[in-house]
Design an enzyme around this catalytic site. Structure first.
Site, PDB file in Angstrom:
ATOM      1  N   LYS A   1       4.297 -98.115  60.041  1.00 58.95           N
ATOM      2  CA  LYS A   1       5.393 -98.517  59.835  1.00 58.95           C
ATOM      3  C   LYS A   1       5.574 -99.687  60.632  1.00 58.95           C
ATOM      4  CE  LYS A   1       7.727 -94.576  57.991  1.00 58.95           C
ATOM      5  NZ  LYS A   1       6.692 -93.423  58.385  1.00 58.95           N
TER       6      LYS A   1
HETATM    7  C1  LIG Z   1       6.381 -92.597  57.234  1.00 65.11           C
HETATM    8  C2  LIG Z   1       5.215 -92.178  57.236  1.00 65.11           C
HETATM    9  C3  LIG Z   1       4.507 -91.609  56.090  1.00 65.11           C
HETATM   10  C4  LIG Z   1       5.396 -91.633  54.650  1.00 65.11           C
HETATM   11  O1  LIG Z   1       5.374 -92.981  54.330  1.00 65.11           O
HETATM   12  P1  LIG Z   1       6.642 -93.020  52.905  1.00 65.11           P
HETATM   13  O2  LIG Z   1       6.478 -94.644  52.578  1.00 65.11           O
HETATM   14  O3  LIG Z   1       7.835 -92.825  53.490  1.00 65.11           O
HETATM   15  O4  LIG Z   1       6.038 -92.420  51.902  1.00 65.11           O
HETATM   16  C5  LIG Z   1       3.231 -90.989  56.214  1.00 65.11           C
HETATM   17  N1  LIG Z   1       2.617 -91.134  57.152  1.00 65.11           N
HETATM   18  C6  LIG Z   1       3.124 -91.492  58.497  1.00 65.11           C
HETATM   19  C7  LIG Z   1       2.380 -91.179  59.672  1.00 65.11           C
HETATM   20  C8  LIG Z   1       4.482 -92.160  58.625  1.00 65.11           C
HETATM   21  O5  LIG Z   1       5.163 -92.574  59.532  1.00 65.11           O
END
Ligand SMILES: *Cc1c(COP(=O)(O)O)cnc(C)c1O
Length: 442
Positions: free
Chosen positions: A107
């Site tokens: 993210k």
């Molecule tokens: C947020 C997150 C996800 C999921 O991603 P989305 O875009 O919400 O589907 C998967 N793995 C990790 C480690 C995350 O932080």
């Protein structure tokens, strides 16, 4: 590029308006009015481009008109100033490691891009922008880190008490400055529901200039496409990859599908879910039934009503059959996830985190099915990529227990362990949150 609201009532918005508002006034998600088509030449010669050039080329059509080219290039360069290595795990399976950013989670890219765009859009304004964000674990840290010290922006993060890992909690509660962490004694869905109500509340919107940093914000959602281009840039196989994405809110995979429709070669997508199986059930039964989220060991995907799935439907013009030909989705339970971490460590000496493990298992299962389905030994075997979305050190209890290995924290997070947690504890009630917001000095 303009963006329309998926609820089709509000007027369309520029990239700047969509980023600043987060959600359209009719509460719809913003969606690009057209999908850019990348040139064949760019795709074929992608290896000759730098990361920075790819970032600019991919983002420019989405941002064009709202940010001058030189500023956009600068924002892109800062956003992606770490590695995205594609690591070989077995003969046919590769891990795209997206955890080399400052908070060790994928993210970081979305949060860094969005914060810098907002900083640019705020450059001449007097009113502060308040970013409100609900997190199931990783969003909070990435957003907090991305926005730390950005002028004119305050960040308020809601997270579910005791449902995020120790490193995750430290990452969102120890920064101070313009970052405030609210510890909700409830679930992620409670946090998300409070944030949604806040955006709809007239008094709060009167007092604050509110925006979201969840993946519904186009400035967080769209740059996630870059991972898929960086993966393809490092892809050495003849045939396009099958790509498995650990999915919660479905923002990341939706960005991948968008990249694919723009021209990036991908054979098939797999949305790998944990026990939160709304989308796998939908693909099986045709019935989209949001649920309460269930707590799992891959907690960043504990989402009972994935907000971005509606964007995926829009990418396929609401045609479920077209969608199914390009996207599969499966639900993997915690026991299988733990066994996968253990097996892969034993077999390949590769340490998965629980999210990556869900994606690995889903990919392996799909490839076995695919091999049987198209059993033709003269063809090269299909190969695939799973996205490793977080560093295993963020989930030490599970990973260390299963692999019987101490997972070393990279230096970039060591300092956290000496910091003091600062959070405001709150009931899972919008009324309580609103009272706190209304009594706060801006
Ligand atoms: C947020 C997150 C996800 C999921 O991603 P989305 O875009 O919400 O589907 C998967 N793995 C990790 C480690 C995350 O932080």
């Amino acid at each position: 590029m303009n963006y329309y609201s998926l609820n089709k009532i509000s007027a369309s918005a520029t990239f700047e308006e969509a980023t600043v508002k987060g959600q359209a006034p009719d509460k719809g998600l913003y969606f690009p009015e057209s999908i850019p088509a990348l040139s064949k030449d760019f795709i074929t010669n992608i290896q000759s481009y730098s990361k920075e050039e790819i970032g600019f080329t991919v983002m420019k059509p989405f941002v064009g008109g709202s940010i001058p080219d030189d500023v956009l290039q600068h924002i892109v360069n800062e956003t992606i100033n770490f590695d995205f290595p594609l690591v070989k795990v077995s003969d046919t399976i590769y891990s795209l490691e997206l955890f080399h950013g400052p908070t060790l989670a994928f993210k970081d890219v979305g949060a860094r891009f969005m914060s810098r765009c907002l900083g640019y859009f705020n450059r001449n304004k007097n009113q502060k922008t308040t970013v409100l964000v609900a997190t199931s674990g990783d969003t909070g840290g990435a957003v907090a880190n991305g926005f730390l010290g950005v002028e004119g922006v305050d960040v308020i993060i809601l997270y579910p008490s005791k449902k995020v890992s120790p490193v995750q909690e430290l990452q969102l509660t120890t920064l101070g400055k313009n970052i405030t962490a609210i510890e909700i004694t409830g679930s992620f869905d409670d946090c998300q529901s409070i944030v949604k109500q806040a955006f709809a509340d007239a008094e709060l919107n009167n007092k604050y200039s509110l925006t979201s940093a969840n993946s519904i914000n186009v400035a967080r959602w769209l740059p996630q496409q870059l991972y898929y281009f960086y993966a393809y840039q490092q892809w050495q196989q003849e045939k396009p990859p099958i790509i498995s994405v650990p999915s919660g809110n479905f923002g990341n995979i939706c960005a991948g599908i968008l990249a694919n429709i723009s021209g990036l070669p991908v054979k098939h997508f797999i949305a790998a879910c944990n026990a939160n199986d709304v989308v796998p059930e939908f693909l099986k039964t045709g019935n989209y039934q949001p649920k309460q989220s269930i707590a799992t060991i891959s907690n960043a995907m504990d989402v009972g009503n994935p907000s971005n799935f509606i964007r995926i439907l829009e990418l396929f013009h609401q045609k479920t059959d077209d969608l199914k030909s390009q996207l599969s989705s499966v639900s993997i339970d915690d026991v299988t996830t733990e066994e996968t971490i253990k097996d892969i460590f034993k077999k390949y000496n590769y340490v998965l985190d629980p999210h990556g493990a869900v994606a690995y298992y889903a990919l392996k299962e799909y490839m076995e099915w695919d091999n049987n389905e198209f059993d033709n030994s003269t063809l090269p075997k299909p190969a695939g990529i799973f996205l490793e979305t977080a560093h295993p050190v963020k989930f030490p209890e599970i990973v260390e227990a299963v692999t019987a290995q101490k997972i070393e924290a990279p230096e970039s997070v060591e300092y956290l362990f000496d910091r003091k947690k600062l959070s405001i504890e709150m009931q899972p009630s919008f009324a309580a949150f609103k009272e706190w917001m209304m009594s706060k000095n801006v």
